[in-house]
Design a protein around this motif. Sequence first.
Motif, mmCIF file in Angstrom:
data_model
loop_
_atom_site.group_PDB
_atom_site.id
_atom_site.type_symbol
_atom_site.label_atom_id
_atom_site.label_comp_id
_atom_site.label_asym_id
_atom_site.label_seq_id
_atom_site.Cartn_x
_atom_site.Cartn_y
_atom_site.Cartn_z
ATOM 1 N N LEU A 84 0.790 -1.220 0.000
ATOM 2 C CA LEU A 84 0.000 0.000 0.000
ATOM 3 C C LEU A 84 0.834 1.289 0.000
ATOM 4 O O LEU A 84 0.529 2.202 -0.769
ATOM 5 C CB LEU A 84 -0.964 -0.024 1.183
ATOM 6 C CG LEU A 84 -2.048 1.050 1.223
ATOM 7 C CD1 LEU A 84 -2.846 1.091 -0.071
ATOM 8 C CD2 LEU A 84 -2.976 0.815 2.410
ATOM 9 N N ILE A 87 2.117 1.953 -3.464
ATOM 10 C CA ILE A 87 1.023 2.319 -4.358
ATOM 11 C C ILE A 87 0.578 3.756 -4.100
ATOM 12 O O ILE A 87 0.281 4.527 -5.029
ATOM 13 C CB ILE A 87 -0.156 1.354 -4.171
ATOM 14 C CG1 ILE A 87 0.205 -0.032 -4.726
ATOM 15 C CG2 ILE A 87 -1.435 1.881 -4.819
ATOM 16 C CD1 ILE A 87 -0.806 -1.106 -4.402
ATOM 17 N N ALA A 88 0.569 4.135 -2.830
ATOM 18 C CA ALA A 88 0.075 5.463 -2.464
ATOM 19 C C ALA A 88 1.066 6.576 -2.765
ATOM 20 O O ALA A 88 0.662 7.746 -2.864
ATOM 21 C CB ALA A 88 -0.277 5.483 -0.978
ATOM 22 N N HIS A 91 0.436 9.283 -5.461
ATOM 23 C CA HIS A 91 -0.774 10.049 -5.173
ATOM 24 C C HIS A 91 -0.540 11.023 -4.016
ATOM 25 O O HIS A 91 -1.036 12.154 -4.040
ATOM 26 C CB HIS A 91 -1.922 9.107 -4.857
ATOM 27 C CG HIS A 91 -2.257 8.167 -5.979
ATOM 28 N ND1 HIS A 91 -2.768 8.605 -7.184
ATOM 29 C CD2 HIS A 91 -2.120 6.821 -6.089
ATOM 30 C CE1 HIS A 91 -2.958 7.561 -7.982
ATOM 31 N NE2 HIS A 91 -2.566 6.481 -7.342
ATOM 32 N N LEU A 105 -0.103 8.596 4.798
ATOM 33 C CA LEU A 105 -0.954 7.408 4.782
ATOM 34 C C LEU A 105 -0.749 6.688 6.110
ATOM 35 O O LEU A 105 0.392 6.440 6.509
ATOM 36 C CB LEU A 105 -0.573 6.489 3.619
ATOM 37 C CG LEU A 105 -1.444 5.247 3.438
ATOM 38 C CD1 LEU A 105 -2.767 5.628 2.763
ATOM 39 C CD2 LEU A 105 -0.726 4.197 2.589
ATOM 40 N N VAL A 208 -9.241 5.193 2.971
ATOM 41 C CA VAL A 208 -8.849 4.511 1.735
ATOM 42 C C VAL A 208 -9.534 3.154 1.765
ATOM 43 O O VAL A 208 -9.351 2.383 2.713
ATOM 44 C CB VAL A 208 -7.324 4.335 1.636
ATOM 45 C CG1 VAL A 208 -6.957 3.510 0.406
ATOM 46 C CG2 VAL A 208 -6.639 5.699 1.608
ATOM 47 N N VAL A 218 -5.928 8.525 4.447
ATOM 48 C CA VAL A 218 -5.064 9.555 3.880
ATOM 49 C C VAL A 218 -5.297 10.837 4.672
ATOM 50 O O VAL A 218 -6.442 11.204 4.964
ATOM 51 C CB VAL A 218 -5.364 9.797 2.393
ATOM 52 C CG1 VAL A 218 -4.593 11.008 1.883
ATOM 53 C CG2 VAL A 218 -4.995 8.574 1.577
ATOM 54 N N GLN A 246 -8.216 7.101 -5.770
ATOM 55 C CA GLN A 246 -7.216 6.589 -6.710
ATOM 56 C C GLN A 246 -6.316 5.541 -6.061
ATOM 57 O O GLN A 246 -5.969 4.529 -6.679
ATOM 58 C CB GLN A 246 -6.382 7.748 -7.253
ATOM 59 C CG GLN A 246 -7.140 8.689 -8.167
ATOM 60 C CD GLN A 246 -7.710 7.963 -9.381
ATOM 61 O OE1 GLN A 246 -7.048 7.123 -9.995
ATOM 62 N NE2 GLN A 246 -8.947 8.282 -9.736
ATOM 63 N N ILE A 247 -5.954 5.774 -4.811
ATOM 64 C CA ILE A 247 -5.132 4.786 -4.095
ATOM 65 C C ILE A 247 -5.910 3.481 -3.955
ATOM 66 O O ILE A 247 -5.381 2.389 -4.178
ATOM 67 C CB ILE A 247 -4.717 5.327 -2.717
ATOM 68 C CG1 ILE A 247 -3.753 6.511 -2.867
ATOM 69 C CG2 ILE A 247 -4.043 4.222 -1.885
ATOM 70 C CD1 ILE A 247 -3.497 7.264 -1.575
ATOM 71 N N ASP A 250 -6.017 1.660 -7.299
ATOM 72 C CA ASP A 250 -4.721 1.054 -7.619
ATOM 73 C C ASP A 250 -4.427 -0.146 -6.729
ATOM 74 O O ASP A 250 -3.659 -1.037 -7.103
ATOM 75 C CB ASP A 250 -3.598 2.086 -7.478
ATOM 76 C CG ASP A 250 -3.622 3.129 -8.584
ATOM 77 O OD1 ASP A 250 -4.429 2.969 -9.522
ATOM 78 O OD2 ASP A 250 -2.845 4.099 -8.496
ATOM 79 N N TYR A 251 -5.028 -0.146 -5.547
ATOM 80 C CA TYR A 251 -4.800 -1.238 -4.586
ATOM 81 C C TYR A 251 -5.730 -2.416 -4.844
ATOM 82 O O TYR A 251 -5.694 -3.413 -4.141
ATOM 83 C CB TYR A 251 -4.992 -0.706 -3.174
ATOM 84 C CG TYR A 251 -4.436 -1.578 -2.079
ATOM 85 C CD1 TYR A 251 -3.186 -2.163 -2.163
ATOM 86 C CD2 TYR A 251 -5.192 -1.815 -0.922
ATOM 87 C CE1 TYR A 251 -2.688 -2.950 -1.154
ATOM 88 C CE2 TYR A 251 -4.704 -2.602 0.103
ATOM 89 C CZ TYR A 251 -3.451 -3.172 -0.021
ATOM 90 O OH TYR A 251 -2.959 -3.949 0.993
#
Length: 261
Positions: A84, A87-88, A91, A105, A208, A218, A246-247, A250-251
């Motif tokens: 995570l 991935i974050a 963003h 995060l 998230v 977030v 978006q996170i 993507d996750y």
Amino acid sequence: MDEQPAYFVKSVEKAFDVLRAFTPNAPRLTVSQVAAAADTTRASARRFLLTLADLGYLRADGAHFELTARSLDIGRSFLANLELPAIADRHLKALASELNETTSLCILDGADVVYVACVPSPRLLSVTITVGTRFPAWATSMGRVLLGALTEPDLQAYFETVRLQKLTEHSVASLDQLRTEIDRARSRGWAMVSQELEEGLRGVAVPVCRGHDVVAAVNVSLQTHRSPAEDIEKSVVPRLQQAARQIGLDYGGDASGLRRA
């Protein structure tokens, strides 16, 4: 106090108590200071400190001890396997650049929130937070978002063990007040905490989600003199929600919202 299970090794617990005595505000400690922080005798603290120094996790400097870089090994494997934060990252960077503020995060770990990713403000003067920083969940916007995503039994268990402190004059003063704030965060899908953790600091957070499960929060940290509270819902929250969405996508989720208890 509940009785410990038969397998429980008390010395392991105490070794971690000794390591946790070292904090950003207290990086160099004497034997007596560690004994007080770890709630043990001076003789016991000395044995643990010397053993941890022999193992390379601590360094002795005269009468003081301090952590070494090897202490990072304890958490490095966890972070390396946690997808995570990676991935974050992009963003959070985009959000920090857009808002000109520090973005983070966080996940819930017991009674605390733990920062697993952080992008400092592009400005020279910014809130100092690093990966691994932890704060009591009740006093933070991230914590209230994450607590609001717990099932009712889990949330009730949290209330039975949490101990509130008057960190500032603005801190919540009762469990009833805290419950109101958590319910509010749950119903509107975001939380704002103003000067409850630290004077002059305001935090805003959104969940998230992967599917209907909340996996993190977030957050953006704002200085109160720069961001009036009445403007935040319109100017900051939508951008936070977009980044969180978006996170979550993507996750591997649809970021569709909070899981209800």
